[in-house]
Design a protein around this motif. Structure first.
Motif, PDB file in Angstrom:
ATOM      1  N   SER A  95     129.207  -1.389  44.594  1.00 41.93           N
ATOM      2  CA  SER A  95     128.054  -2.179  44.184  1.00 41.93           C
ATOM      3  C   SER A  95     127.657  -1.762  42.779  1.00 41.93           C
ATOM      4  CB  SER A  95     126.883  -1.960  45.155  1.00 41.93           C
ATOM      5  OG  SER A  95     125.701  -2.572  44.668  1.00 41.93           O
ATOM      6  N   HIS A  96     127.077  -2.700  42.037  1.00 42.90           N
ATOM      7  CA  HIS A  96     126.593  -2.360  40.704  1.00 42.90           C
ATOM      8  C   HIS A  96     125.368  -1.461  40.793  1.00 42.90           C
ATOM      9  CE1 HIS A  96     124.491  -3.012  36.824  1.00 42.90           C
ATOM     10  NE2 HIS A  96     125.718  -2.998  36.350  1.00 42.90           N
ATOM     11  N   GLY A  97     124.564  -1.653  41.825  1.00 44.32           N
ATOM     12  CA  GLY A  97     123.461  -0.742  42.086  1.00 44.32           C
ATOM     13  C   GLY A  97     122.099  -1.202  41.618  1.00 44.32           C
ATOM     14  N   SER A  98     122.032  -2.128  40.692  1.00 41.61           N
ATOM     15  CA  SER A  98     120.736  -2.583  40.183  1.00 41.61           C
ATOM     16  C   SER A  98     120.816  -4.067  39.842  1.00 41.61           C
ATOM     17  CB  SER A  98     120.305  -1.774  38.954  1.00 41.61           C
ATOM     18  OG  SER A  98     121.252  -1.940  37.904  1.00 41.61           O
ATOM     19  N   VAL A  99     119.658  -4.702  39.818  1.00 36.92           N
ATOM     20  CA  VAL A  99     119.587  -6.126  39.505  1.00 36.92           C
ATOM     21  C   VAL A  99     119.645  -6.293  37.988  1.00 36.92           C
ATOM     22  CG1 VAL A  99     118.218  -8.224  39.699  1.00 36.92           C
ATOM     23  CG2 VAL A  99     118.237  -6.564  41.574  1.00 36.92           C
ATOM     24  N   VAL A 100     120.587  -7.080  37.528  1.00 42.79           N
ATOM     25  CA  VAL A 100     120.778  -7.257  36.091  1.00 42.79           C
ATOM     26  C   VAL A 100     119.714  -8.184  35.509  1.00 42.79           C
ATOM     27  CG1 VAL A 100     122.382  -8.034  34.308  1.00 42.79           C
ATOM     28  CG2 VAL A 100     123.244  -6.843  36.327  1.00 42.79           C
ATOM     29  N   GLU A 101     119.433  -9.279  36.191  1.00 38.18           N
ATOM     30  CA  GLU A 101     118.455 -10.257  35.711  1.00 38.18           C
ATOM     31  C   GLU A 101     117.433 -10.506  36.818  1.00 38.18           C
ATOM     32  OE1 GLU A 101     116.428 -12.639  33.198  1.00 38.18           O
ATOM     33  OE2 GLU A 101     118.278 -11.601  32.637  1.00 38.18           O
ATOM     34  N   ARG A 102     116.204 -10.043  36.617  1.00 39.28           N
ATOM     35  CA  ARG A 102     115.139 -10.233  37.600  1.00 39.28           C
ATOM     36  C   ARG A 102     114.497 -11.600  37.374  1.00 39.28           C
ATOM     37  NH1 ARG A 102     113.417  -6.230  40.846  1.00 39.28           N
ATOM     38  NH2 ARG A 102     114.505  -4.224  40.590  1.00 39.28           N
ATOM     39  N   THR A 216     124.212 -14.015  37.697  1.00 41.96           N
ATOM     40  CA  THR A 216     124.666 -13.153  36.614  1.00 41.96           C
ATOM     41  C   THR A 216     126.014 -12.550  36.976  1.00 41.96           C
ATOM     42  OG1 THR A 216     123.363 -11.337  37.555  1.00 41.96           O
ATOM     43  CG2 THR A 216     122.417 -12.513  35.692  1.00 41.96           C
ATOM     44  N   VAL A 217     126.793 -12.232  35.958  1.00 43.59           N
ATOM     45  CA  VAL A 217     128.090 -11.573  36.116  1.00 43.59           C
ATOM     46  C   VAL A 217     128.076 -10.335  35.234  1.00 43.59           C
ATOM     47  CG1 VAL A 217     130.593 -11.779  35.901  1.00 43.59           C
ATOM     48  CG2 VAL A 217     129.225 -13.783  36.519  1.00 43.59           C
ATOM     49  N   VAL A 218     128.398  -9.184  35.822  1.00 37.28           N
ATOM     50  CA  VAL A 218     128.373  -7.934  35.074  1.00 37.28           C
ATOM     51  C   VAL A 218     129.612  -7.125  35.421  1.00 37.28           C
ATOM     52  CG1 VAL A 218     127.003  -6.799  36.863  1.00 37.28           C
ATOM     53  CG2 VAL A 218     127.019  -5.861  34.553  1.00 37.28           C
ATOM     54  N   GLN A 219     130.158  -6.419  34.439  1.00 37.49           N
ATOM     55  CA  GLN A 219     131.336  -5.594  34.658  1.00 37.49           C
ATOM     56  C   GLN A 219     130.940  -4.276  35.310  1.00 37.49           C
ATOM     57  OE1 GLN A 219     133.682  -5.064  31.139  1.00 37.49           O
ATOM     58  NE2 GLN A 219     135.565  -4.636  32.227  1.00 37.49           N
ATOM     59  N   GLN A 231     125.974 -11.520  40.895  1.00 35.09           N
ATOM     60  CA  GLN A 231     124.674 -11.459  41.561  1.00 35.09           C
ATOM     61  C   GLN A 231     124.040 -12.846  41.547  1.00 35.09           C
ATOM     62  OE1 GLN A 231     122.300  -8.436  39.647  1.00 35.09           O
ATOM     63  NE2 GLN A 231     123.688  -6.762  40.226  1.00 35.09           N
ATOM     64  N   TRP A 232     123.639 -13.302  42.737  1.00 35.67           N
ATOM     65  CA  TRP A 232     122.938 -14.572  42.885  1.00 35.67           C
ATOM     66  C   TRP A 232     121.547 -14.310  43.445  1.00 35.67           C
ATOM     67  CZ3 TRP A 232     123.810 -19.105  40.870  1.00 35.67           C
ATOM     68  CH2 TRP A 232     125.118 -19.531  40.592  1.00 35.67           C
ATOM     69  N   THR A 233     120.536 -14.855  42.808  1.00 38.57           N
ATOM     70  CA  THR A 233     119.176 -14.809  43.334  1.00 38.57           C
ATOM     71  C   THR A 233     118.933 -16.080  44.134  1.00 38.57           C
ATOM     72  OG1 THR A 233     118.407 -13.523  41.444  1.00 38.57           O
ATOM     73  CG2 THR A 233     116.734 -14.617  42.779  1.00 38.57           C
ATOM     74  N   ALA A 234     118.595 -15.920  45.418  1.00 36.32           N
ATOM     75  CA  ALA A 234     118.411 -17.049  46.321  1.00 36.32           C
ATOM     76  C   ALA A 234     116.931 -17.234  46.642  1.00 36.32           C
ATOM     77  CB  ALA A 234     119.204 -16.841  47.608  1.00 36.32           C
ATOM     78  N   ARG A 235     116.482 -18.459  46.573  1.00 38.23           N
ATOM     79  CA  ARG A 235     115.113 -18.805  46.973  1.00 38.23           C
ATOM     80  C   ARG A 235     115.163 -19.285  48.421  1.00 38.23           C
ATOM     81  NH1 ARG A 235     111.813 -23.295  47.520  1.00 38.23           N
ATOM     82  NH2 ARG A 235     109.627 -23.018  46.856  1.00 38.23           N
ATOM     83  N   VAL A 267     118.182 -11.097  46.147  1.00 38.43           N
ATOM     84  CA  VAL A 267     119.344 -11.006  45.264  1.00 38.43           C
ATOM     85  C   VAL A 267     120.545 -10.549  46.079  1.00 38.43           C
ATOM     86  CG1 VAL A 267     120.316  -9.981  43.178  1.00 38.43           C
ATOM     87  CG2 VAL A 267     117.847 -10.432  43.325  1.00 38.43           C
ATOM     88  N   PHE A 268     121.609 -11.340  46.048  1.00 37.02           N
ATOM     89  CA  PHE A 268     122.842 -11.017  46.753  1.00 37.02           C
ATOM     90  C   PHE A 268     123.938 -10.716  45.739  1.00 37.02           C
ATOM     91  CE2 PHE A 268     120.374 -13.061  49.940  1.00 37.02           C
ATOM     92  CZ  PHE A 268     120.804 -12.544  51.156  1.00 37.02           C
ATOM     93  N   GLU A 269     124.793  -9.779  46.123  1.00 34.90           N
ATOM     94  CA  GLU A 269     125.822  -9.292  45.200  1.00 34.90           C
ATOM     95  C   GLU A 269     127.176  -9.249  45.893  1.00 34.90           C
ATOM     96  OE1 GLU A 269     125.573  -5.643  42.236  1.00 34.90           O
ATOM     97  OE2 GLU A 269     126.297  -4.990  44.208  1.00 34.90           O
TER      98      GLU A 269
END
Length: 296
Positions: A95-102, A216-219, A231-235, A267-269
């Motif tokens: 896991s990346h461990g943190s939310v990139v874009e809140r 968001t997409v993060v390396q 990471q997808w933020t779902a409403r 937020v799902f990853e």
């Protein structure tokens, strides 16, 4: 081209396809076992697919130099299995461990000219993020579907809330990251065993009602290889009933007879192996998991 040459060409293609079918599962299927100890491919069927004409010239008992054995094409399909560097990255970073874009829910426009309002820039940014993340998912993940992701989000939403209410983390474990599981366990522990929580979903949303509002997409942290995280933020809208009781059975929060309209942003990853052209299955065991519950 003479008829004889055409016949040899057709025969060569047929022979290559026959070998590929006979050895299917051996040269393109995901192997089992250790990521590091997986052996490179030297399948003759694979070489036939790459070069059908060559298949006629190679004897069955060929033991000489084979340049095709140095091209392990399976590294492009399953790099987490056949590429030692990718395997180490996938083993180390789940896991990346943190939310990139809140994500922040949209607000009304406050400027008389919408083109000059900062809210328009923020909405445009989220739109571009969603567009790019969708493009990466469809390009890099075999069988990616937003409908499947929405169904996964709904299943996770129900299971995690049930785990919090009952205190049994086994409901949440398949749907959350390791860090989120620890936080949920701590939340239940701080609540204490004496408290009792009643939770039920009065109106379950349709998966299509779940909106993917930000992506968001993060390396990976080392910035190496193909391993990335999406990471997808779902409403998630729903109608719920929540009531909390103390050890004596007294109601201390909520109302068992009052239905609440609730909107959550979760937020799902998922780890992926980013591709340029052909999609890949992704790291072994990868799945969409809850990373964070946003407070909005």
């Amino acid at each position: 081209m003479s008829q004889r040459h055409a016949a040899f060409g057709i025969a060569g293609i047929g022979f290559a396809l026959r070998n590929a079918v006979q050895q299917a599962g051996g040269w393109y299927a995901r192997p089992t076992g250790s990521l590091i100890t997986a052996q490179p491919s030297t399948s003759f069927a694979a070489a036939c697919v790459m070069n059908p004409v060559r298949s006629l010239a190679r004897p069955a008992n060929f033991t000489g130099f084979d340049p095709w054995s140095f091209f392990d094409y399976r590294k492009f399909v399953y790099p987490d299995v056949y590429d030692a560097n990718e395997a180490l990255l996938c083993n180390r970073y789940k896991s990346h461990g943190s939310v990139v874009e809140r994500y922040m829910p949209p607000k009304p426009f406050s400027h008389w000219n919408p083109l000059l309002d900062p809210e328009l820039d923020r909405r445009t940014k989220y739109f571009n993020f969603r567009l790019y993340t969708s493009f990466v998912c469809y390009r890099s993940l075999w069988g990616f579907s937003k409908t499947d992701l929405q169904s996964r989000v709904l299943a996770a939403y129900k299971s995690v809330n049930l785990a919090i209410a009952t205190g049994d983390m086994r409901y949440a474990e398949p749907f959350v990251t390791e860090s989120m599981l620890l936080r949920l366990t701590g939340e239940v522990t701080r609540r204490g065993r004496a408290a009792r929580v009643e939770w039920r979903m009065v109106s379950e949303p349709d998966p299509r009602d779940i909106k993917l509002v930000c992506g968001t997409v993060v390396q990976n942290p080392l910035k190496q290889g193909r391993l990335h995280f999406v990471q997808w933020t779902a409403r998630v809208p729903s109608r719920q009933v929540v009531a909390v009781y103390d050890a004596r059975g007294n109601l201390i929060a909520g109302d068992p007879h009052k239905e609440l309209d609730v909107v959550d942003y979760w937020v799902f990853e998922r780890p992926i192996l980013k591709a340029l052209v052909a999609p890949r299955p992704g790291p072994q065991g990868a799945e969409w998991r809850l990373l964070e519950r946003l407070q909005t």
